[in-house]
Design a protein around this motif. Sequence first.
Motif, PDB file in Angstrom:
ATOM      1  N   PHE A   4       0.959  -1.066   0.027  1.00 15.04           N
ATOM      2  CA  PHE A   4       0.001   0.128  -0.033  1.00 15.04           C
ATOM      3  C   PHE A   4       0.840   1.285   0.017  1.00 15.04           C
ATOM      4  CE2 PHE A   4      -3.100  -2.826   1.762  1.00 15.04           C
ATOM      5  CZ  PHE A   4      -4.164  -2.838   0.639  1.00 15.04           C
ATOM      6  N   GLN A   5       2.033   1.274   0.655  1.00 16.40           N
ATOM      7  CA  GLN A   5       2.871   2.538   0.572  1.00 16.40           C
ATOM      8  C   GLN A   5       3.385   2.746  -0.784  1.00 16.40           C
ATOM      9  OE1 GLN A   5       5.667   1.439   3.726  1.00 16.40           O
ATOM     10  NE2 GLN A   5       4.550   2.589   5.238  1.00 16.40           N
ATOM     11  N   ASN A   6       3.853   1.661  -1.618  1.00  6.83           N
ATOM     12  CA  ASN A   6       4.365   1.525  -2.903  1.00  6.83           C
ATOM     13  C   ASN A   6       3.553   1.360  -3.881  1.00  6.83           C
ATOM     14  OD1 ASN A   6       6.962   2.084  -1.536  1.00  6.83           O
ATOM     15  ND2 ASN A   6       7.055   0.026  -0.969  1.00  6.83           N
ATOM     16  N   TRP A   7       2.156   1.564  -3.909  1.00  7.50           N
ATOM     17  CA  TRP A   7       1.312   1.120  -5.095  1.00  7.50           C
ATOM     18  C   TRP A   7       1.616   1.981  -6.236  1.00  7.50           C
ATOM     19  CZ3 TRP A   7      -1.934   4.729  -7.439  1.00  7.50           C
ATOM     20  CH2 TRP A   7      -2.224   5.706  -6.673  1.00  7.50           C
ATOM     21  N   GLU A   8       1.914   3.210  -6.140  1.00  7.06           N
ATOM     22  CA  GLU A   8       2.001   4.045  -7.153  1.00  7.06           C
ATOM     23  C   GLU A   8       3.450   3.718  -7.909  1.00  7.06           C
ATOM     24  OE1 GLU A   8       2.490   8.833  -8.398  1.00  7.06           O
ATOM     25  OE2 GLU A   8       2.330   8.303  -6.430  1.00  7.06           O
ATOM     26  N   ILE A   9       4.337   3.261  -7.171  1.00  9.34           N
ATOM     27  CA  ILE A   9       5.648   2.856  -7.857  1.00  9.34           C
ATOM     28  C   ILE A   9       5.495   1.568  -8.542  1.00  9.34           C
ATOM     29  CG2 ILE A   9       8.129   1.808  -7.230  1.00  9.34           C
ATOM     30  CD1 ILE A   9       7.830   3.914  -4.637  1.00  9.34           C
ATOM     31  N   PHE A  10       4.572   0.712  -7.907  1.00  9.93           N
ATOM     32  CA  PHE A  10       4.375  -0.733  -8.626  1.00  9.93           C
ATOM     33  C   PHE A  10       3.648  -0.279  -9.897  1.00  9.93           C
ATOM     34  CE2 PHE A  10       4.093  -2.545  -4.002  1.00  9.93           C
ATOM     35  CZ  PHE A  10       5.517  -2.668  -4.094  1.00  9.93           C
ATOM     36  N   ILE A  11       2.688   0.574  -9.818  1.00 10.17           N
ATOM     37  CA  ILE A  11       1.958   0.902 -11.135  1.00 10.17           C
ATOM     38  C   ILE A  11       2.838   1.516 -12.317  1.00 10.17           C
ATOM     39  CG2 ILE A  11       0.241   2.655 -12.075  1.00 10.17           C
ATOM     40  CD1 ILE A  11      -1.417   2.194  -9.502  1.00 10.17           C
ATOM     41  N   ARG A  12       3.797   2.172 -11.881  1.00  9.64           N
ATOM     42  CA  ARG A  12       4.835   2.889 -12.721  1.00  9.64           C
ATOM     43  C   ARG A  12       5.620   1.630 -13.560  1.00  9.64           C
ATOM     44  NH1 ARG A  12       7.142   8.704  -9.909  1.00  9.64           N
ATOM     45  NH2 ARG A  12       5.001   9.604  -9.717  1.00  9.64           N
ATOM     46  N   LEU A  13       5.976   0.805 -12.458  1.00  8.91           N
ATOM     47  CA  LEU A  13       6.824  -0.265 -13.357  1.00  8.91           C
ATOM     48  C   LEU A  13       6.067  -0.988 -14.149  1.00  8.91           C
ATOM     49  CD1 LEU A  13       8.643  -1.198  -9.787  1.00  8.91           C
ATOM     50  CD2 LEU A  13       9.734   0.031 -11.716  1.00  8.91           C
ATOM     51  N   VAL A  14       4.904  -1.338 -13.675  1.00  4.77           N
ATOM     52  CA  VAL A  14       4.141  -2.207 -14.741  1.00  4.77           C
ATOM     53  C   VAL A  14       3.673  -1.321 -16.054  1.00  4.77           C
ATOM     54  CG1 VAL A  14       1.728  -3.136 -15.145  1.00  4.77           C
ATOM     55  CG2 VAL A  14       2.850  -3.716 -12.952  1.00  4.77           C
ATOM     56  N   LEU A  15       3.375  -0.086 -15.656  1.00  5.28           N
ATOM     57  CA  LEU A  15       3.309   0.648 -17.158  1.00  5.28           C
ATOM     58  C   LEU A  15       4.606   0.708 -18.029  1.00  5.28           C
ATOM     59  CD1 LEU A  15       1.134   3.809 -15.677  1.00  5.28           C
ATOM     60  CD2 LEU A  15       0.343   2.107 -17.216  1.00  5.28           C
ATOM     61  N   ALA A  16       5.801   0.762 -17.312  1.00  3.58           N
ATOM     62  CA  ALA A  16       6.915   0.826 -18.016  1.00  3.58           C
ATOM     63  C   ALA A  16       6.995  -0.395 -18.744  1.00  3.58           C
ATOM     64  CB  ALA A  16       8.152   1.113 -17.141  1.00  3.58           C
ATOM     65  N   VAL A  17       6.826  -1.821 -17.994  1.00  8.59           N
ATOM     66  CA  VAL A  17       6.664  -3.039 -19.014  1.00  8.59           C
ATOM     67  C   VAL A  17       5.840  -2.899 -20.034  1.00  8.59           C
ATOM     68  CG1 VAL A  17       6.455  -5.262 -18.644  1.00  8.59           C
ATOM     69  CG2 VAL A  17       7.541  -4.297 -16.869  1.00  8.59           C
ATOM     70  N   ILE A  18       4.706  -2.466 -20.036  1.00  7.60           N
ATOM     71  CA  ILE A  18       3.607  -2.327 -21.007  1.00  7.60           C
ATOM     72  C   ILE A  18       4.083  -1.338 -22.109  1.00  7.60           C
ATOM     73  CG2 ILE A  18       1.295  -1.606 -21.632  1.00  7.60           C
ATOM     74  CD1 ILE A  18       0.723  -2.526 -18.739  1.00  7.60           C
ATOM     75  N   PHE A  19       4.567  -0.159 -21.783  1.00  3.68           N
ATOM     76  CA  PHE A  19       5.136   0.569 -22.748  1.00  3.68           C
ATOM     77  C   PHE A  19       6.413   0.205 -23.562  1.00  3.68           C
ATOM     78  CE2 PHE A  19       3.651   4.581 -19.768  1.00  3.68           C
ATOM     79  CZ  PHE A  19       2.199   4.147 -20.274  1.00  3.68           C
ATOM     80  N   GLY A  20       7.280  -0.384 -22.830  1.00  2.00           N
ATOM     81  CA  GLY A  20       8.361  -0.838 -23.570  1.00  2.00           C
ATOM     82  C   GLY A  20       7.821  -1.973 -24.294  1.00  2.00           C
ATOM     83  N   GLY A  21       7.017  -2.951 -23.875  1.00  5.14           N
ATOM     84  CA  GLY A  21       6.645  -4.129 -24.782  1.00  5.14           C
ATOM     85  C   GLY A  21       6.085  -3.801 -25.953  1.00  5.14           C
ATOM     86  N   LEU A  22       5.091  -2.623 -26.022  1.00  3.39           N
ATOM     87  CA  LEU A  22       4.571  -2.288 -27.042  1.00  3.39           C
ATOM     88  C   LEU A  22       5.436  -1.845 -27.985  1.00  3.39           C
ATOM     89  CD1 LEU A  22       1.722   0.260 -25.520  1.00  3.39           C
ATOM     90  CD2 LEU A  22       1.247  -2.172 -26.762  1.00  3.39           C
ATOM     91  N   ILE A  23       6.521  -1.072 -27.865  1.00  7.19           N
ATOM     92  CA  ILE A  23       7.696  -1.043 -28.757  1.00  7.19           C
ATOM     93  C   ILE A  23       8.155  -2.158 -29.115  1.00  7.19           C
ATOM     94  CG2 ILE A  23       9.855   0.309 -29.047  1.00  7.19           C
ATOM     95  CD1 ILE A  23       8.774   2.297 -27.192  1.00  7.19           C
ATOM     96  N   GLY A  24       8.556  -3.050 -28.233  1.00  4.00           N
ATOM     97  CA  GLY A  24       9.209  -4.313 -28.486  1.00  4.00           C
ATOM     98  C   GLY A  24       8.300  -5.301 -29.313  1.00  4.00           C
ATOM     99  N   ILE A  25       7.108  -5.273 -29.171  1.00  6.40           N
ATOM    100  CA  ILE A  25       6.298  -5.997 -30.077  1.00  6.40           C
ATOM    101  C   ILE A  25       6.526  -5.777 -31.416  1.00  6.40           C
ATOM    102  CG2 ILE A  25       3.913  -6.845 -30.830  1.00  6.40           C
ATOM    103  CD1 ILE A  25       3.210  -6.512 -27.710  1.00  6.40           C
ATOM    104  N   GLU A  26       6.504  -4.542 -31.891  1.00  7.40           N
ATOM    105  CA  GLU A  26       6.750  -4.385 -33.306  1.00  7.40           C
ATOM    106  C   GLU A  26       8.103  -4.728 -33.735  1.00  7.40           C
ATOM    107  OE1 GLU A  26       8.400  -2.788 -36.940  1.00  7.40           O
ATOM    108  OE2 GLU A  26       9.268  -2.157 -34.773  1.00  7.40           O
ATOM    109  N   ARG A  27       9.170  -4.617 -32.995  1.00 11.97           N
ATOM    110  CA  ARG A  27      10.574  -5.328 -33.092  1.00 11.97           C
ATOM    111  C   ARG A  27      10.678  -6.716 -33.308  1.00 11.97           C
ATOM    112  NH1 ARG A  27      13.910  -1.933 -35.614  1.00 11.97           N
ATOM    113  NH2 ARG A  27      12.106  -2.096 -36.536  1.00 11.97           N
ATOM    114  N   GLN A  28       9.679  -7.430 -32.787  1.00 16.04           N
ATOM    115  CA  GLN A  28       9.660  -9.074 -32.446  1.00 16.04           C
ATOM    116  C   GLN A  28       8.979  -9.284 -33.809  1.00 16.04           C
ATOM    117  OE1 GLN A  28      10.234 -10.379 -29.376  1.00 16.04           O
ATOM    118  NE2 GLN A  28      10.446 -12.648 -30.456  1.00 16.04           N
TER     119      GLN A  28
END
Length: 161
Positions: free
Chosen positions: A6-30
């Motif tokens: 609960f103290q770090n929920w915003e950080i966890f969301i940021r980390l998950v969003l970063a994975v999603i954003f990077g993954g979107l770019i990576g899918i095209e490369r794949q």
Amino acid sequence: MEILFFQNWEIFIRLVLAVIFGGLIGIERQIAHKTAGLRTFSLISLSSCLLAVVSILLEKSFPDFNVAIIPTSIIGGIGFIGAGLIIFHGSQPSGVTTAAGLLVAAAVGMATGFGFYSIAIFTVIITLMIFTIFWIISTNLSKSRFGSLSKTIFPSISLAR
């Protein structure tokens, strides 16, 4: 453990969003059958996000901490990884676009880590446009008369990725 979450929920969301954003770019490369793909781009974005978050937390704990040190180090590390992706076949470099994409994924991860979500999303959209629409344009240019003319004038420069 729940208190930690609960103290770090915003950080966890940021980390998950970063994975999603990077993954979107990576899918095209794949899809384009490039060396670095979904996992690589996701990890680059995630690690950059984590390091951005850590720099924010360090600044809160140590007011004299220079926040710019970590993002600068990220760029240097991505340069090292990008250089490893670039391979020369004779005088023709290969992997430059993917290396540039990794730099963008790192920047998207940093933007997400610092909480600049709309900038990160907009950058992902622009990057996907560059990887797809610009690829179509450059492929058509290299097949056109301009492409054959440019190969005559500039034989070592390739328009196709």
